[in-house]
Write a protein that holds these residues in place. Structure first.
Motif, PDB file in Angstrom:
ATOM      1  N   PRO A  19       2.286 -25.630  10.565  1.00  0.00           N
ATOM      2  CA  PRO A  19       3.361 -26.073  10.041  1.00  0.00           C
ATOM      3  C   PRO A  19       3.939 -25.653   8.618  1.00  0.00           C
ATOM      4  N   GLY A  20       5.151 -25.662   8.661  1.00  0.00           N
ATOM      5  CA  GLY A  20       5.607 -25.125   7.240  1.00  0.00           C
ATOM      6  C   GLY A  20       7.153 -24.553   7.190  1.00  0.00           C
ATOM      7  N   ALA A  21       7.748 -24.535   6.187  1.00  0.00           N
ATOM      8  CA  ALA A  21       9.159 -24.257   6.117  1.00  0.00           C
ATOM      9  C   ALA A  21       9.654 -23.767   4.953  1.00  0.00           C
ATOM     10  N   GLY A  22      10.658 -23.330   4.828  1.00  0.00           N
ATOM     11  CA  GLY A  22      11.215 -22.932   3.507  1.00  0.00           C
ATOM     12  C   GLY A  22      10.519 -21.800   2.785  1.00  0.00           C
ATOM     13  N   SER A  23      10.022 -22.031   1.462  1.00  0.00           N
ATOM     14  CA  SER A  23       9.423 -21.171   0.458  1.00  0.00           C
ATOM     15  C   SER A  23       8.020 -21.255   0.633  1.00  0.00           C
ATOM     16  N   GLN A  24       7.463 -22.192   1.679  1.00  0.00           N
ATOM     17  CA  GLN A  24       6.274 -22.413   1.538  1.00  0.00           C
ATOM     18  C   GLN A  24       5.479 -21.301   2.316  1.00  0.00           C
ATOM     19  N   SER A  25       4.095 -21.243   2.213  1.00  0.00           N
ATOM     20  CA  SER A  25       3.333 -20.299   2.673  1.00  0.00           C
ATOM     21  C   SER A  25       1.957 -20.730   3.281  1.00  0.00           C
ATOM     22  N   ARG A  27      -2.264 -19.371   4.191  1.00  0.00           N
ATOM     23  CA  ARG A  27      -3.150 -18.273   4.140  1.00  0.00           C
ATOM     24  C   ARG A  27      -4.373 -18.690   4.566  1.00  0.00           C
ATOM     25  N   TYR A  28      -5.237 -17.768   5.344  1.00  0.00           N
ATOM     26  CA  TYR A  28      -6.741 -17.839   5.451  1.00  0.00           C
ATOM     27  C   TYR A  28      -7.385 -16.638   4.801  1.00  0.00           C
ATOM     28  N   ARG A  29      -8.503 -16.988   4.450  1.00  0.00           N
ATOM     29  CA  ARG A  29      -9.452 -16.065   3.746  1.00  0.00           C
ATOM     30  C   ARG A  29      -9.966 -15.213   5.116  1.00  0.00           C
ATOM     31  N   ILE A  30      -9.854 -14.004   4.691  1.00  0.00           N
ATOM     32  CA  ILE A  30     -10.616 -12.962   5.876  1.00  0.00           C
ATOM     33  C   ILE A  30     -11.643 -11.914   5.267  1.00  0.00           C
ATOM     34  N   SER A  31     -11.969 -11.750   4.072  1.00  0.00           N
ATOM     35  CA  SER A  31     -13.007 -11.057   3.633  1.00  0.00           C
ATOM     36  C   SER A  31     -13.122 -11.377   1.974  1.00  0.00           C
ATOM     37  N   GLY A  32     -14.232 -10.541   1.432  1.00  0.00           N
ATOM     38  CA  GLY A  32     -14.449 -10.514   0.190  1.00  0.00           C
ATOM     39  C   GLY A  32     -15.745 -11.468  -0.210  1.00  0.00           C
ATOM     40  N   SER A  33     -15.814 -11.971  -1.404  1.00  0.00           N
ATOM     41  CA  SER A  33     -16.820 -12.568  -2.148  1.00  0.00           C
ATOM     42  C   SER A  33     -16.179 -13.836  -2.876  1.00  0.00           C
ATOM     43  N   PRO A  34     -17.148 -14.492  -3.513  1.00  0.00           N
ATOM     44  CA  PRO A  34     -16.790 -15.636  -4.568  1.00  0.00           C
ATOM     45  C   PRO A  34     -16.144 -15.344  -5.684  1.00  0.00           C
ATOM     46  N   ARG A  35     -16.188 -13.924  -6.084  1.00  0.00           N
ATOM     47  CA  ARG A  35     -15.261 -13.380  -7.182  1.00  0.00           C
ATOM     48  C   ARG A  35     -13.982 -12.588  -6.809  1.00  0.00           C
ATOM     49  N   PHE A  36     -13.976 -12.265  -5.471  1.00  0.00           N
ATOM     50  CA  PHE A  36     -12.844 -11.470  -5.292  1.00  0.00           C
ATOM     51  C   PHE A  36     -12.803 -11.436  -3.608  1.00  0.00           C
ATOM     52  N   GLY A  37     -11.491 -12.001  -3.313  1.00  0.00           N
ATOM     53  CA  GLY A  37     -11.238 -12.336  -1.838  1.00  0.00           C
ATOM     54  C   GLY A  37     -10.008 -11.551  -1.338  1.00  0.00           C
ATOM     55  N   ALA A  38     -10.100 -11.549   0.063  1.00  0.00           N
ATOM     56  CA  ALA A  38      -8.795 -10.777   0.725  1.00  0.00           C
ATOM     57  C   ALA A  38      -8.324 -12.015   1.557  1.00  0.00           C
ATOM     58  N   TYR A  39      -6.977 -11.962   1.590  1.00  0.00           N
ATOM     59  CA  TYR A  39      -6.450 -13.217   2.554  1.00  0.00           C
ATOM     60  C   TYR A  39      -5.255 -12.603   3.549  1.00  0.00           C
ATOM     61  N   LEU A  40      -5.097 -13.358   4.714  1.00  0.00           N
ATOM     62  CA  LEU A  40      -4.129 -12.854   5.676  1.00  0.00           C
ATOM     63  C   LEU A  40      -3.275 -14.286   5.240  1.00  0.00           C
ATOM     64  N   ALA A  41      -1.833 -13.991   5.137  1.00  0.00           N
ATOM     65  CA  ALA A  41      -0.881 -15.398   4.804  1.00  0.00           C
ATOM     66  C   ALA A  41       0.207 -15.200   5.783  1.00  0.00           C
ATOM     67  N   ILE A  42       0.967 -16.092   5.662  1.00  0.00           N
ATOM     68  CA  ILE A  42       2.546 -16.035   6.375  1.00  0.00           C
ATOM     69  C   ILE A  42       3.486 -16.708   5.249  1.00  0.00           C
ATOM     70  N   ARG A  43       4.556 -16.073   5.324  1.00  0.00           N
ATOM     71  CA  ARG A  43       5.719 -16.702   4.599  1.00  0.00           C
ATOM     72  C   ARG A  43       6.836 -17.256   5.482  1.00  0.00           C
ATOM     73  N   PHE A  44       6.809 -18.616   5.436  1.00  0.00           N
ATOM     74  CA  PHE A  44       7.599 -19.123   6.555  1.00  0.00           C
ATOM     75  C   PHE A  44       8.812 -19.085   6.686  1.00  0.00           C
ATOM     76  N   ASP A  45       9.519 -18.605   5.457  1.00  0.00           N
ATOM     77  CA  ASP A  45      10.934 -18.512   5.239  1.00  0.00           C
ATOM     78  C   ASP A  45      11.417 -17.344   6.210  1.00  0.00           C
ATOM     79  N   ASP A  46      10.631 -16.125   6.359  1.00  0.00           N
ATOM     80  CA  ASP A  46      10.907 -15.111   7.211  1.00  0.00           C
ATOM     81  C   ASP A  46       9.860 -14.919   8.250  1.00  0.00           C
ATOM     82  N   ARG A  47       8.697 -15.554   8.359  1.00  0.00           N
ATOM     83  CA  ARG A  47       7.767 -15.406   9.121  1.00  0.00           C
ATOM     84  C   ARG A  47       7.101 -13.795   9.046  1.00  0.00           C
ATOM     85  N   ALA A  48       7.222 -13.346   7.658  1.00  0.00           N
ATOM     86  CA  ALA A  48       6.654 -12.280   7.288  1.00  0.00           C
ATOM     87  C   ALA A  48       4.994 -12.497   6.913  1.00  0.00           C
TER      88      ALA A  48
END
Length: 336
Positions: A19-25, A27-48
């Motif tokens: 759930p989300g709207a407007g300028s909210q986003s 994200r889920y962590r998909i890889s990395g370590s405690p010091r450096f992570g990679a995340y897949l996210a969504i921007r709810f304003d344009d579903r990008a």
């Protein structure tokens, strides 16, 4: 180990359900370590979809800027007062490419501890992947569909006859525009697929295509198929079958997806391929040795730098190998 491609797709589906709207986003962590992570996210304003990496320091981008990628915006953003690099997809039609890129980066960033290491990995991958986003090509032409189908059919036949799935996928080089379509441990195979009824003539596109230099043995495999408007052996079916065979080999599944993109095959174009079926009529092969008619750099007059030509296979018909003969030849350590 879960298939990394499927994991990324499932993560994206989960983000779409957030759930989300407007300028909210979200994200889920998909890889990395405690010091450096990679995340897949969504921007709810344009579903990008967005890929985020960090935390990083701004000097990394200053010293080595990211390559420009068509349809992908790079930016910096803050999360909990820490700086992150973000890549946002702006062309929704390329979502399949973007999510496959996410899988590649997730795999390459697994266990990365330091921002400078992670950033260098990201930059190296993007230098290669920018070509995938820049293509203006829409769908594969008829001849390109036949060529890809021939390579996938032969790959499936290799697997069905005892060559391990990862070995076949790693050997497949046709999409990489390599000199030979398959570079197996003991032999290379150049594939020529045709829907023509006259299978005596094959077209050779360069002086390297039948050059055995650097290979233990080189074979030309001809895959003659009949093309029908209806049937099960479509390109999407061939792709799906190999994906299923790769379910236990996540790293090789990712490599297969990358090679499909390089070949110009996109899942979003499936409807353009679903009505054309390829029924194998005949598979035969020829050893490209001193008796096989060919042009190479070593055999042409000085001053000729490139050539495309045709070979009449009727002149070497008695040397033709069955597929079983080919399997025996490419599995043998002994040179002919």
């Amino acid at each position: 180990m879960a298939d990394i491609i499927n994991r990324i797709l499932e993560t994206w589906e989960s983000l779409l359900d957030e759930p989300g709207a407007g300028s909210q986003s979200a994200r889920y962590r998909i890889s990395g370590s405690p010091r450096f992570g990679a995340y897949l996210a969504i921007r709810f304003d344009d579903r990008a979809p967005v890929l985020e990496f960090g935390p990083i320091t701004p000097d990394l981008l200053k010293d080595a800027p990211l390559p420009s990628i068509k349809g992908v915006d790079s930016d910096l953003s803050y999360h909990n007062q820490e700086l992150f690099l973000s890549l946002t997809l702006k062309q929704s039609a390329a979502i399949d490419i973007f999510l496959t890129l996410a899988a590649r980066l997730s795999d390459d960033l697994s266990g990365v501890d330091y921002p400078i290491t992670g950033y260098n990995v990201i930059r190296r991958v993007l230098v290669v992947w920018r070509a995938f986003f820049s293509s203006e090509k829409k769908v594969l032409s008829g001849s390109e569909q036949t060529g890809l189908a021939g390579e996938l059919i032969l790959a499936t036949m290799f697997i069905d006859n005892g060559i391990e799935v990862p070995t076949v996928i790693r050997a497949w080089k046709g999409s990489e525009r390599s000199h030979h379509d398959f570079q197996l441990p003991l032999a290379s195979v150049e594939v020529k697929a045709t829907i023509a009824h006259n299978i005596e003539t094959v077209s050779i596109s360069s002086l390297r295509q039948l050059d055995p230099t650097g290979t233990q043995k080189l074979f030309l495999a001809q895959v003659a198929v009949d093309s029908h408007d209806h049937g099960d052996q479509t390109l999407p079916h061939l792709v799906s079958d190999i994906r299923q065979r790769l379910s236990s080999f996540p790293a090789d599944r990712l490599e297969f997806e990358e090679k499909l993109l390089e070949s110009g095959y996109r899942d979003k174009d499936e409807s353009n391929y679903a009505q054309r079926s390829f029924q194998v009529r005949k598979v035969r092969a020829f050893s490209v040795d001193e008796n096989f008619p060919k042009l190479t750099y070593d055999t042409i007059p000085e001053g000729i730098v490139e050539a495309a030509y045709q070979v009449n296979l009727g002149t070497v018909a008695l040397q033709a190998l069955t597929f079983d003969d080919l399997m025996l030849a490419i599995s043998s350590n002994q040179n002919d």
